[in-house]
Write a protein that holds these residues in place. Structure first.
Motif, mmCIF file in Angstrom:
data_model
loop_
_atom_site.group_PDB
_atom_site.id
_atom_site.type_symbol
_atom_site.label_atom_id
_atom_site.label_comp_id
_atom_site.label_asym_id
_atom_site.label_seq_id
_atom_site.Cartn_x
_atom_site.Cartn_y
_atom_site.Cartn_z
ATOM 1 N N LEU A 130 41.165 15.256 75.988
ATOM 2 C CA LEU A 130 39.904 15.177 75.272
ATOM 3 C C LEU A 130 39.942 13.922 74.418
ATOM 4 O O LEU A 130 40.961 13.242 74.355
ATOM 5 C CB LEU A 130 39.710 16.427 74.414
ATOM 6 N N GLU A 131 38.841 13.647 73.729
ATOM 7 C CA GLU A 131 38.804 12.412 72.943
ATOM 8 C C GLU A 131 39.601 12.537 71.652
ATOM 9 O O GLU A 131 39.863 11.550 70.976
ATOM 10 C CB GLU A 131 37.365 12.012 72.634
ATOM 11 N N GLY A 132 39.929 13.786 71.282
ATOM 12 C CA GLY A 132 40.693 13.978 70.058
ATOM 13 C C GLY A 132 41.135 15.422 69.972
ATOM 14 O O GLY A 132 40.780 16.236 70.829
ATOM 15 N N ALA A 133 41.919 15.769 68.944
ATOM 16 C CA ALA A 133 42.356 17.153 68.784
ATOM 17 C C ALA A 133 41.156 18.022 68.422
ATOM 18 O O ALA A 133 40.275 17.594 67.682
ATOM 19 C CB ALA A 133 43.411 17.229 67.702
ATOM 20 N N THR A 134 41.130 19.233 68.971
ATOM 21 C CA THR A 134 39.985 20.109 68.722
ATOM 22 C C THR A 134 40.447 21.494 68.301
ATOM 23 O O THR A 134 41.559 21.912 68.632
ATOM 24 C CB THR A 134 39.116 20.263 69.988
ATOM 25 N N ASN A 135 39.582 22.194 67.577
ATOM 26 C CA ASN A 135 39.902 23.555 67.163
ATOM 27 C C ASN A 135 39.707 24.551 68.289
ATOM 28 O O ASN A 135 40.320 25.602 68.299
ATOM 29 C CB ASN A 135 39.046 23.954 65.962
ATOM 30 N N VAL A 136 38.802 24.243 69.207
ATOM 31 C CA VAL A 136 38.626 25.092 70.369
ATOM 32 C C VAL A 136 39.653 24.622 71.396
ATOM 33 O O VAL A 136 39.841 23.425 71.586
ATOM 34 C CB VAL A 136 37.202 24.929 70.944
ATOM 35 N N LYS A 137 40.348 25.559 72.019
ATOM 36 C CA LYS A 137 41.355 25.156 73.000
ATOM 37 C C LYS A 137 40.811 25.352 74.401
ATOM 38 O O LYS A 137 40.135 26.342 74.693
ATOM 39 C CB LYS A 137 42.624 25.991 72.816
ATOM 40 N N VAL A 138 41.085 24.394 75.246
ATOM 41 C CA VAL A 138 40.533 24.416 76.596
ATOM 42 C C VAL A 138 41.666 24.406 77.604
ATOM 43 O O VAL A 138 42.598 23.616 77.496
ATOM 44 C CB VAL A 138 39.635 23.180 76.838
ATOM 45 N N ASN A 139 41.589 25.302 78.564
ATOM 46 C CA ASN A 139 42.538 25.283 79.657
ATOM 47 C C ASN A 139 41.904 24.491 80.793
ATOM 48 O O ASN A 139 40.881 24.873 81.347
ATOM 49 C CB ASN A 139 42.816 26.723 80.103
ATOM 50 N N LEU A 140 42.470 23.354 81.072
ATOM 51 C CA LEU A 140 41.838 22.471 82.048
ATOM 52 C C LEU A 140 42.213 22.867 83.466
ATOM 53 O O LEU A 140 43.364 23.100 83.779
ATOM 54 C CB LEU A 140 42.269 21.034 81.791
#
Ligand code: SF4
Ligand code: SF4
Lengths: 186, 362
Positions: free
Chosen positions: A165-175
């Motif tokens: 992603l473009e930066g660290a995020t609070n929502v986590k994504v399983n790609l």
């Protein structure tokens, strides 16, 4: 117990329950703030949801001249404060995922606030509450950790936010699937 | 503020700016001097100062201190700076008067958010604005009344006799009662706002107590004590007037001091929305940015570049080397599809279809 929104993108069946549920959240005034896309519209049925990922360093808030986008103590990046938003639409241009929506008539930006009245008390956001396919889940850090282990093929292929992603995020994504040339093998 | 002065390289300037240690000092000095000069003229060389009102004067000066402190700190933020500098340059567009009226006087955009909210805001907003327009000229002596013989008042504005009115006439009635009317407007507005917050779960969800309720209670308190003053004068022959007028005055002073720091801060900052509109219109007319994927015009070239620069000052750069564009150069639907493409590995953004089914009907 701090929980996060966790997304397993490839589970999505395109039912758009999350969009409908979003309209019903307090403060959303019957309008949804999230998206569901066909990955390859003319060819397959695969869909994926897209919502605000609640960046740890949110471009939307950094670009807002009015400081109308506040970051809640839970990490949620809130919708524009109605009295502060001056309608410049910088945030819509700044967000790397094109999330904030703008209402021209009301001269007001609105975006996913992670259903803050719910999530601040540990209740899952509307979208995760209704998702029938477990695409959107509301999990503790440990549960996310376990997911990671479950998928960990010891080859560095399980990824959450960084560096895809473009930066660290609070929502986590399983790609899922092929990712910029990297193949996920399960 | 001393910090800002230290951080900047000291330029030997012989201009007006050069005389001050900081922006704050300059703004404060200029405004206070202006107020004093205006009062000097208005009160015919300080011969008609209403000393009962000095509390408001002190309150105003403290308010100005807080206001400049906040405004200057805020104006230093890169995105704010852009809107302010470009906004000032574009101040004299043909559409400015219309935009200003719609944004600052008739609140057209709030009308579009709902009639209830609009009525509430007109009551609160205009109640407060009119009250200030009545109170502060009296405080600074820009306007006062003298009683001549024969039951006539002379209205003196900026030291000039403007008109003579019958003390029992209709105009005088409006002068005496202006603040009572505005107090009632504010009370109606506050009650509508409170009712909405208590009845409507949706509104309640958004509120933080101190941020949202404190200003409402302050305004309510001011209005009620103001009305009680009138009541005491009319029905109690002035009994308790002094104590009540002190309570009223203090409540106004506290509100003034608080004003730049809470929800009410949007009052002095709101004119920026006119700047923002001018900025979008002006640069939109000059040249529109075409989306690097679909070619649709979606924002002015200027704004797209400004946003890229602002993010740059925050060490954020969304240039996609491989695809040869910055994300701020894609229209919103294409940017979202590009994200899906990055998730899935399939170039969703290059499929020529409009995004479908994105709006659920609530
Ligand atoms: S995903 Fe976009 S809207 Fe959400 S926090 Fe990040 S920059 Fe802001
Ligand atoms: S549109 Fe509103 S929320 Fe978005 S950047 Fe401008 S002022 Fe901030």
């Amino acid at each position: 117990m701090k929980k996060r929104l966790y997304i397993e993108l490839e589970n999505c069946i395109g039912c758009r329950s999350c969009l409908a549920a979003c309209t019903q959240c307090g403060g959303h005034e019957q309008r949804n703030r999230n998206y569901v896309y066909d990955v390859n519209p003319h060819v397959s049925r695969q869909t994926m949801p897209l919502m605000c990922l609640h960046c740890e360093n949110p471009a939307c808030a950094r670009s807002c001249p009015a400081q109308a986008i506040q970051i809640h103590e839970t990490g949620a990046v809130l919708s524009a404060l109605v009295e502060k938003c001056i309608g410049c639409q910088n945030c819509t241009i700044a967000c790397p995922y094109g999330i904030p929506k703008f209402d021209e008539e009301e001269n007001l930006m609105y975006k996913c606030d992670l259903c803050i009245d719910r999530t601040k008390d540990g209740i899952p956001p509307m979208c995760a509450s209704v998702c029938p396919s477990n695409t959107l889940q509301w999990l503790t850090e440990e549960e996310i950790e376990r997911k990671q282990q479950q998928y960990d093929l010891d080859n560095g292929k399980w990824v959450t936010s960084m560096p895809y992603l473009e930066g660290a995020t609070n929502v986590k994504v399983n790609l899922p699937g092929i990712l910029q040339g990297t193949e996920k093998l399960f | 503020m001393a910090e800002t002065a230290l951080r900047k390289p000291v330029k030997v300037a012989h201009s007006y700016n050069g005389a001050f240690a900081s922006k704050f000092a300059k703004s404060m000095f200029t405004t206070v001097t202006l107020l004093v000069i205006l009062s000097f003229i208005g009160t015919r060389m300080f011969t008609h100062v209403d000393l009962n009102l000095y509390g408001y004067m002190v309150g105003t000066f403290v308010f100005l201190g807080g206001f400049f402190y906040r405004f200057i700190a805020w104006g230093e933020r890169p995105p704010t700076k852009i809107i302010i500098t470009k906004g000032i340059k574009l101040m004299f567009r043909k559409s400015t008067p219309k935009t200003s009226v719609e944004h600052l006087a008739t609140y057209k955009f709030i009308w579009n958010r709902g009639i209830y909210r609009w009525t509430q805001h007109v009551m609160l907003g205009w109640g407060c604005i009119l009250s200030c327009l009545v109170t502060f000229p009296l405080v600074f002596g820009w306007m006062y009344f003298t009683m001549d013989e024969g039951g006539y008042y002379t209205v003196v504005a900026m030291g000039v006799n403007v008109m003579t009115v019958d003390a029992d006439g209709i105009i005088a009635f409006f002068f005496y009662n202006a603040l009572n009317f505005t107090a009632i407007m504010v009370i109606i507005g506050v009650c509508m706002a409170l009712y909405r917050r208590l009845k409507n779960m949706q509104a309640r969800a958004e509120q933080k107590f101190m941020y949202d309720f404190l200003p409402l209670y302050l305004l309510l308190f001011i209005s009620i004590t103001g009305l009680i003053l009138t009541f005491m004068n009319v029905f109690l022959h002035g009994a308790g007037h002094y104590a009540m007028s002190m309570i009223h005055q203090y409540s106004v002073v506290v509100t003034l001091i608080y004003l730049p720091f809470g929800k009410l801060a949007h009052i002095p900052f709101r004119p920026l929305s006119v700047f923002a509109r001018n900025y979008r219109e002006h640069y939109g007319e000059q040249s529109m940015k075409k989306c690097k994927v679909c070619g649709d015009e979606f924002v002015s070239t200027e704004q797209s570049q400004d946003v890229i620069n602002v993010l740059g000052t925050n060490e954020m750069d969304f240039t996609m080397e491989k695809d040869g564009f910055n994300l701020a150069e894609l229209c919103l639907p294409c940017r979202r599809k590009y994200r899906i493409a990055r998730f899935s590995g399939f170039a969703t953004h290059e499929v020529k279809t409009k995004e479908a089914n994105q709006n659920a009907k609530g």
